[in-house]
Design an enzyme around this catalytic site. Structure first.
Site, PDB file in Angstrom:
ATOM      1  CG  ASP A 159     -14.104  57.393 -19.643  1.00 47.47           C
ATOM      2  OD1 ASP A 159     -14.374  57.964 -18.596  1.00 47.47           O
ATOM      3  OD2 ASP A 159     -12.949  57.026 -19.951  1.00 47.47           O
ATOM      4  CG  HIS A 187      -9.728  58.002 -18.151  1.00 47.46           C
ATOM      5  ND1 HIS A 187     -11.082  57.866 -18.008  1.00 47.46           N
ATOM      6  CD2 HIS A 187      -9.234  58.133 -16.899  1.00 47.46           C
ATOM      7  CE1 HIS A 187     -11.393  57.899 -16.723  1.00 47.46           C
ATOM      8  NE2 HIS A 187     -10.289  58.058 -16.028  1.00 47.46           N
TER       9      HIS A 187
HETATM   10  P1  NAX Z   1      -6.023  53.976  -4.368  1.00 51.29           P
HETATM   11  O1  NAX Z   1      -5.300  55.199  -3.942  1.00 51.29           O
HETATM   12  O2  NAX Z   1      -7.109  53.440  -3.493  1.00 51.29           O
HETATM   13  O3  NAX Z   1      -4.968  52.804  -4.589  1.00 51.29           O
HETATM   14  C1  NAX Z   1      -3.800  52.963  -5.328  1.00 51.29           C
HETATM   15  C2  NAX Z   1      -2.825  51.907  -4.857  1.00 51.29           C
HETATM   16  O4  NAX Z   1      -1.691  51.982  -5.718  1.00 51.29           O
HETATM   17  C3  NAX Z   1      -2.336  52.103  -3.431  1.00 51.29           C
HETATM   18  O5  NAX Z   1      -2.435  50.900  -2.710  1.00 51.29           O
HETATM   19  C4  NAX Z   1      -0.885  52.532  -3.620  1.00 51.29           C
HETATM   20  O6  NAX Z   1      -0.044  52.119  -2.545  1.00 51.29           O
HETATM   21  C5  NAX Z   1      -0.546  51.817  -4.915  1.00 51.29           C
HETATM   22  N1  NAX Z   1       0.624  52.332  -5.609  1.00 51.29           N
HETATM   23  C6  NAX Z   1       1.057  53.618  -5.725  1.00 51.29           C
HETATM   24  N2  NAX Z   1       2.214  53.664  -6.387  1.00 51.29           N
HETATM   25  C7  NAX Z   1       2.520  52.401  -6.743  1.00 51.29           C
HETATM   26  C8  NAX Z   1       3.596  51.800  -7.441  1.00 51.29           C
HETATM   27  N3  NAX Z   1       4.619  52.524  -7.887  1.00 51.29           N
HETATM   28  N4  NAX Z   1       3.580  50.464  -7.612  1.00 51.29           N
HETATM   29  C9  NAX Z   1       2.581  49.712  -7.132  1.00 51.29           C
HETATM   30  N5  NAX Z   1       1.539  50.213  -6.442  1.00 51.29           N
HETATM   31  C10 NAX Z   1       1.510  51.542  -6.255  1.00 51.29           C
HETATM   32  O7  NAX Z   1      -6.556  54.271  -5.832  1.00 51.29           O
HETATM   33  P2  NAX Z   1      -7.729  53.582  -6.649  1.00 51.29           P
HETATM   34  O8  NAX Z   1      -9.006  54.242  -6.320  1.00 51.29           O
HETATM   35  O9  NAX Z   1      -7.627  52.113  -6.531  1.00 51.29           O
HETATM   36  O10 NAX Z   1      -7.369  54.059  -8.133  1.00 51.29           O
HETATM   37  C11 NAX Z   1      -6.198  53.628  -8.770  1.00 51.29           C
HETATM   38  C12 NAX Z   1      -5.933  54.431 -10.013  1.00 51.29           C
HETATM   39  O11 NAX Z   1      -6.989  54.285 -10.954  1.00 51.29           O
HETATM   40  C13 NAX Z   1      -5.818  55.946  -9.776  1.00 51.29           C
HETATM   41  O12 NAX Z   1      -4.727  56.441 -10.522  1.00 51.29           O
HETATM   42  C14 NAX Z   1      -7.114  56.476 -10.358  1.00 51.29           C
HETATM   43  O13 NAX Z   1      -7.000  57.819 -10.748  1.00 51.29           O
HETATM   44  C15 NAX Z   1      -7.297  55.549 -11.516  1.00 51.29           C
HETATM   45  N6  NAX Z   1      -8.625  55.477 -12.137  1.00 51.29           N
HETATM   46  C16 NAX Z   1      -8.676  55.318 -13.479  1.00 51.29           C
HETATM   47  C17 NAX Z   1      -9.871  55.168 -14.158  1.00 51.29           C
HETATM   48  C18 NAX Z   1      -9.901  54.961 -15.637  1.00 51.29           C
HETATM   49  O14 NAX Z   1     -11.010  54.950 -16.183  1.00 51.29           O
HETATM   50  N7  NAX Z   1      -8.791  54.808 -16.354  1.00 51.29           N
HETATM   51  C19 NAX Z   1     -11.152  55.243 -13.434  1.00 51.29           C
HETATM   52  C20 NAX Z   1     -11.032  54.996 -11.977  1.00 51.29           C
HETATM   53  C21 NAX Z   1      -9.818  55.552 -11.314  1.00 51.29           C
HETATM   54  O15 NAX Z   1     -10.046  56.914 -11.013  1.00 51.29           O
END
Ligand code: NAX
Length: 325
Positions: A159, A187
């Site tokens: 952000d 966030h």
């Molecule tokens: P993806 O859905 O592409 O990947 C997430 C991965 O996490 C998957 O491989 C899944 O199997 C794994 N996962 C789920 N539960 C798990 C657990 N208990 N232990 C280990 N791995 C686990 O998501 P992606 O686009 O990479 O985003 C990841 C996270 O970042 C999401 O929650 C998203 O909302 C968040 N974000 C946060 C941002 C921020 O500024 N704080 C910005 C970007 C993003 O939106």
């Protein structure tokens, strides 16, 4: 060669990590003279995909990458780590209420907090990226009872970076000309991008831009809704920019922010009317491997209103997951 820095990354098969892991292995966090070892955590059903990503890491022949561990066990992932990028989380699925999403993630971060507590070095630095990032970080800290809470942070840097570029374009300056800018709070769309103290080449940014209506009616909502705009344009959520922000956050924490402010979600000490213990975005300066909150700022009426709004949301999230705190 020196001992590698051991870095845990969760959600390793996901799209953010498809950028993040390569940047870490390239030395973008600890620098080009520090070897790294990756400890990659993902769910059992994602292990094959993680192996594929690791094959690609191997094919990059990164000189600094000394070792890679792939696991679905949080305890193995967090053993002896110097740093942790907590990216993996449970996404919202159709029909899922916000409260259910908060609770599903709270459970994940409870388990991971206990594992972090058991195995990580006490000076390990942790960033939580997985949403709801602030509240997930709070749960992690609450369940890592012997691990220093100040070493657990949430990511507001995306952000922050998003706003910097908008300001720079409007002011006709480069992004690094802008200083003392902060994103407060959660966030989420309630975040508060605050230019009150910001400068462009040392001059007050508000004067350089000279358009308060643009700031309130365009900049603040543009930054708040940027994630949605990216999804609409790209058909997928922010990934490379999110990875970049995580790298910026950790690199500055480790190497310093050269006296400038950066936005980090940290456990509130009660200042600025943010209830103690909430993981809220505040301005910090990083130096010598630590961050220091910027203290003593005067908060005007508009800031107060915006801060109270985002803090109220964080308090509601805390209330929703109170059983796990
Ligand atoms: P993806 O859905 O592409 O990947 C997430 C991965 O996490 C998957 O491989 C899944 O199997 C794994 N996962 C789920 N539960 C798990 C657990 N208990 N232990 C280990 N791995 C686990 O998501 P992606 O686009 O990479 O985003 C990841 C996270 O970042 C999401 O929650 C998203 O909302 C968040 N974000 C946060 C941002 C921020 O500024 N704080 C910005 C970007 C993003 O939106």
């Amino acid at each position: 060669m020196t001992q590698p820095k051991r870095i845990a990354v969760t959600g390793a098969a996901g799209q953010i990590c498809y950028s993040l892991l390569f940047r870490i292995a390239n030395g973008d966090v600890y620098g080009k003279d520090t070897p790294v070892a990756l400890q990659l955590l993902d769910l059992p059903q994602a292990q094959k995909a993680v192996k594929g990503v690791v094959m690609e890491l191997e094919d990059c022949a990164f000189p600094l990458l000394q070792d890679v561990v792939i696991t679905d066990d949080p305890k193995a992932a967090f053993r002896d780590i110097d740093a942790g990028f907590f990216v993996g989380s449970r996404p919202r699925t159709q029909g899922m209420e916000r409260r259910d999403l908060l609770n599903a993630n709270a459970e994940i971060f409870r388990v991971q907090g206990e594992a972090l507590n058991e195995g990580a070095k006490r000076d390990a630095k942790v960033i939580v990226v997985g949403n709801p990032a602030n509240t997930n970080a709070m749960i992690l800290a609450a369940n890592a009872k012997d691990f220093p809470t100040e070493n657990i942070t949430a990511m507001l840097r995306l952000d922050h970076n998003r706003a910097l570029t908008q300001f720079a374009q409007k002011a006709g300056v480069s992004v690094d000309a802008i200083a003392k800018f902060v994103v407060w709070g959660n966030h989420s769309p309630t975040m508060f991008a605050d230019w009150t103290n910001a400068t462009a080449d040392g001059k007050p940014l508000a004067e350089v831009i000279g358009d308060e209506a643009w700031y309130k009616e365009t900049l603040i909502p543009t930054v708040a809704k940027r994630g949605t705009a990216i999804i609409e344009a790209r058909g997928a959520s922010s990934a490379a920019s999110a990875a970049n922000a995580a790298i910026d956050h950790m690199r500055d924490w480790i190497k310093g922010s050269d006296g400038d402010w950066v936005s980090m979600g940290v456990s509130s000490d009660g200042s600025y009317g943010i209830p103690e213990g909430l993981m809220a975005g505040v301005p910090v300066v990083c130096e010598g491997g630590a961050y220091k909150r910027v203290t003593g700022l005067e908060i005007g009426p508009f800031q107060r209103q915006m801060l109270d709004r985002t803090v109220a949301e964080l308090s509601e999230e805390r209330e929703a997951v109170s059983a796990l705190l």
